[in-house]
Each structure stands twice: as C-alpha cells, then as structure tokens.
Design a protein around this motif. Structure first.
Motif, mmCIF file in Angstrom:
data_model
loop_
_atom_site.group_PDB
_atom_site.id
_atom_site.type_symbol
_atom_site.label_atom_id
_atom_site.label_comp_id
_atom_site.label_asym_id
_atom_site.label_seq_id
_atom_site.Cartn_x
_atom_site.Cartn_y
_atom_site.Cartn_z
ATOM 1 N N GLY B 110 0.701 -1.017 0.282
ATOM 2 C CA GLY B 110 -0.017 0.365 0.052
ATOM 3 C C GLY B 110 0.459 1.164 -0.224
ATOM 4 O O GLY B 110 0.596 2.325 0.686
ATOM 5 N N ILE B 113 0.655 4.498 -5.391
ATOM 6 C CA ILE B 113 -0.658 4.963 -5.975
ATOM 7 C C ILE B 113 -0.635 4.141 -7.182
ATOM 8 O O ILE B 113 0.554 5.045 -7.632
ATOM 9 C CB ILE B 113 -1.317 6.608 -5.294
ATOM 10 C CG1 ILE B 113 -1.879 6.133 -4.220
ATOM 11 C CG2 ILE B 113 -2.623 6.620 -6.719
ATOM 12 C CD1 ILE B 113 -2.054 8.231 -3.249
ATOM 13 N N ILE B 122 -4.662 1.439 -4.416
ATOM 14 C CA ILE B 122 -3.767 0.987 -3.652
ATOM 15 C C ILE B 122 -3.943 -0.246 -3.688
ATOM 16 O O ILE B 122 -5.241 -0.595 -3.620
ATOM 17 C CB ILE B 122 -3.503 1.441 -2.499
ATOM 18 C CG1 ILE B 122 -3.980 1.416 -1.332
ATOM 19 C CG2 ILE B 122 -2.802 3.185 -3.118
ATOM 20 C CD1 ILE B 122 -4.102 1.612 0.144
ATOM 21 N N PRO B 131 -6.608 5.354 -1.515
ATOM 22 C CA PRO B 131 -5.280 5.644 -0.700
ATOM 23 C C PRO B 131 -5.939 6.220 0.397
ATOM 24 O O PRO B 131 -7.290 7.387 -0.613
ATOM 25 C CB PRO B 131 -5.086 6.142 -2.081
ATOM 26 C CG PRO B 131 -5.484 6.445 -2.826
ATOM 27 C CD PRO B 131 -6.627 5.439 -3.719
#
Lengths: 69, 386
Positions: B110, B113, B122, B131
């Motif tokens: 994560g 992006i 993500i 995100p």
C-alpha cells in the motif's frame, strides 16, 4: 516457541466431545450390525448422517479457534 | 447404502490406481512447494533476526494457501515466482477498471498509488483499496484492530482463483455429463458404455440410496437438483486435493460457495413446503397450548430450526474441507517449524495417509450434503400422516 490462546483449548474440548459422540455412534452401529447383519446398509447410512451432525459441532469449535487465534 | 457394488467394479480399481498416482505427484509437488517455503522461511527468519522482528507465522502461510487470491500461484517467491496472473475487474468510482493482477503486484504494502480509469488505487496484501492520507511510513491506509484496512474499496468482481476453479469444474461437469446424456439418448434401453457405464453406478446410487428413501414417490422432481449437488461438491472436493494447476483451489472450503449451495437447498425447501410443514413449524401439533400462546416459545424454536439447517449445511462442508486442507499443510509445515529435514520421514507418510482419508472425506461430504438436502426437502414435502 509453543504459543497459543485459550481458543486452542476450546478446539481441544470440542474434539473430546466429538470423539465421545462418534465413538458412541460407531460402537452402537457395530452392535446393531452384529445383531442384525442384513440391516448393515441401512445402519451405515443412519450412522454416517448422525456422525455428520456430531462432526459439525467439533468443526464449529475448530473454526472458532481459527478465527479467534 | 449399497457400497459393495461401487467398490467391486473394475472402474473403482482403475480409479484407485489413478488416485494413488495423482497423490504421488501431488506429494512431490507439495514437497517442492514447501521447499520454497522452507527457503523463504529461512531467509525470512534470518531477515527477522536481523531486524529484531518476530519469526515467520506459519499459520499465516497456511491461511494464505487456502485463501482466495488474484493469481494462481505455483511455486517460488519474488523474482522466481511461477504463477498465472488472473484478470482483476473492479467497479470503481470512475467506471469499470480491468487489468491483469501482475500489472500492479510489485507493491503489496500500500505504498504506491496507481491509476486505473482515472481512479487512484492501492494494493495491500493482494486486495485493492482507495488510498487514504499518507502515513509516516509511506503507506496510504489505516488498519483497524483486526489488521484490516478501514479504507473504502471498489467492488471487486474479479475472476479470482476460486472463480476460475469454478469455471473449470463447471466445464468439466458439462463435458462429462453432456457425454453421459448423449450416451443415454443414443442407447435407449441398452447397456451403458464408456463414461456412461462409469457414472451410472453413482447416478443410481444417488437415486436409490439418497433420493428415494428420503423423498418417497416425489423423488423425480428433486433428483436433478440432488444429482447436480452431489457431483458438483464431489468433483470440487477432488479437484481441491490436487495441488497443481487445474485443482488446489479449495473451492468447497470457501464459505461463499457453500453458502450458495446451502441457499439452494433452503430456497427449494421453502418454496416446495406444504401446509403441514408450516403447521408443524408455527403451530406444532401435540404440544401444550401454553408453549405457543402468551409467549410463542415453540414456534420461535422451530423457526430457528428452519434457519439453522442450511447454516449447518454451509458450515459442515466449509469446515470439513478447510480442516482437511489445513491438516495436510500443517503436517508438511512441521518440517519448517521444527527446522529439520528428517521430520519429513514422519510427516510425508502421514500426509499420504491423510490425503487418502481426504479422498474418502471428499466423497463422504458430497454424500452427506446431498442426503441432508434430500432429508430437509423430504421433511417439507412429505404427506401428512396425522
């Protein structure tokens, strides 16, 4: 290294209960078959269904133990 | 249950030999797979020791193996990974985004992006989220107390591993039973031949030992459903035991799949139930009136019983198959946990033994699911004898 939670004990207790239950079912089914061998097929079917019900309870225990590790 | 007929056929001997052969291959492949895991475990432990982190959590590895995913993983990690990436279909705010899972798998923490269809997304542990605000460690999500991100996520309609496994098993079933049906149309009143002869004992078994005893003279209406259920569960149980490509997806060990199967039985039971069934639920005959009138104790208990039956069906199949998969993986993981190759002398024969038991369990669970479905439907449609 050995670690765990109280859920593991719960799964074990569930296994004890299921063990007693399936033992009883199997034992009684064998008695029944020994007394009346020609009814073996019917007794086997009923035995498996009953064993499945007992099995499910133990597996509830295992699933809960896994989800709350 | 007339098993003798099944177990004495030539077909069954052939199947046993084939199953043993498959099992031999499967154990080999599993051993290779575990070899990778072993190496990974060692490097991970070394890394963890270097970072002062905790050791590799083996239950995480096992749960990852039985879970659904966006790729069909074979073996290896990182650059040496051999896997089939599967298409991801996300219904995002900006429209339907489709891409292969391999496109955005470089970062699963994560931290990066990416943009699909004008929507920022993500990837965290193989799942896709929108995100959130950036954290100090470079991640874009916040975890709740169960370590699940609280971020919003797009509706995931992907062809995942389980969905592909479902397609494969459905295609297999259609091919097999299309051939069998053609055989019956071609040879009306004659002896069965080929695949038809192989499957006839099982079809007759479902009819004579499951449908007829439970449903009586009404069995013909429900036989197609029961046959579908039996063969679907059975073929998926067996495919789940093969760890290489067409199998190994733990489909019947997925609670969503078993939920739909149980829902089928529940709907069929409810739709076909006669008045005597509902009378037994809401106004049980032969029960004292004070159990029903001021506080409807019996109706409530009976109604919970109606709902509990499909739930028990669902949990039983899910838990049995999942427990089988976990057991096999846990026994193999003993080699990794105890960090000794000699353990394999004990664990590999035991895995073979458990796998053989799982072959039996696969059949037994298909049988139990079908016979209990027949039993529940039978309870709902049987004639009133009072």
């Amino acid at each position: 290294m050995v670690s765990g939670s109280i859920a593991g004990i719960g799964a074990g207790l569930a296994a004890i209960g299921a063990g007693i239950g399936i033992g009883q079912i199997g034992g009684k089914a064998m008695e029944g078959i020994a007394r009346q061998p020609e009814a073996a097929n019917k007794i086997q079917t009923a035995m498996l269904i009953a064993a499945a019900f007992v099995d499910a309870v133990a597996l509830f225990g295992v699933v809960v133990a896994f989800l709350t590790k | 249950m007339d098993n003798k007929r099944l177990f004495t056929t030539k077909f069954f001997n052939v199947t046993t030999v084939f199953a043993l052969f498959l099992l031999f291959i499967s154990v080999n492949v599993k051993a290779t797979v575990m070899q990778d895991t072993l190496e990974k475990a060692e490097t991970d432990t070394a890394k963890a020791a270097a970072h002062g982190e905790k050791e590799l959590d083996i239950s995480d590895v096992i749960l990852h193996h039985i879970a659904d995913s966006h790729e069909w993983h074979f073996w290896g990690e990182g650059a040496h990974k051999v896997a089939i990436p599967l298409p991801v279909i996300l219904i995002t705010k900006g429209g339907v985004a489709t891409f292969l899972a391999s496109k955005h798998e470089a970062d699963e923490e994560g931290k990066e992006i990416f943009t699909e269809k004008g929507t920022e997304l993500i990837n965290y542990e193989g799942k896709y989220y929108y995100p959130g605000p950036k954290n100090a460690d470079g991640t874009y999500f916040t975890l709740d107390e169960n370590k699940i991100p609280v971020n919003d996520k797009p509706l995931d309609m992907s062809i995942t591993k389980n969905v592909l496994a479902l397609f494969i098993s459905v295609a297999l079933l259609l091919i097999i039973f299309g051939t069998v049906a053609k055989g019956y149309r071609k040879r009306v009143g004659k002896a069965p031949k080929g695949l038809q002869a192989v499957l006839e004992p099982f079809i007759v078994f479902v009819r004579d030992d499951i449908a007829r005893p439970q449903l009586g003279h009404k069995y013909k209406k429900f036989l197609p459903y029961l046959l579908t259920l039996f063969f679907f569960v059975w073929i998926n149980n067996l495919l789940g035991l093969i760890p290489i490509f067409p199998g190994g997806a733990n489909l019947t060990g997925n609670i969503a799949v078993t939920l739909m199967l149980a829902l089928g039985t529940f709907i069929l039971t409810t739709v076909n139930a006669n008045t005597s069934y509902w009378k037994h639920v809401f106004n049980t005959p032969g029960v004292p009136w004070w159990l029903k009138l001021p506080i409807p104790l019996m109706p409530v208990v009976e109604f919970i019983g109606v709902l509990a039956r499909p739930i028990a069906l669902m949990i039983r199949l899910f838990a049995n198959i999942t427990a089988g998969h976990i057991l096999i993986l846990a026994l193999l993981s003993l080699i990794v946990i105890l960090k000794a190759v000699t353990v394999s002398l004990f664990s590999i024969p035991f895995v073979i033994f458990i796998s053989l038991i799982e072959l039996l369990v696969g059949f037994l669970q298909a049988f139990i699911f079908t016979i209990l479905s027949a039993l529940f439907i039978g309870l709902a449609v049987q004639d009133d004898h009072h």
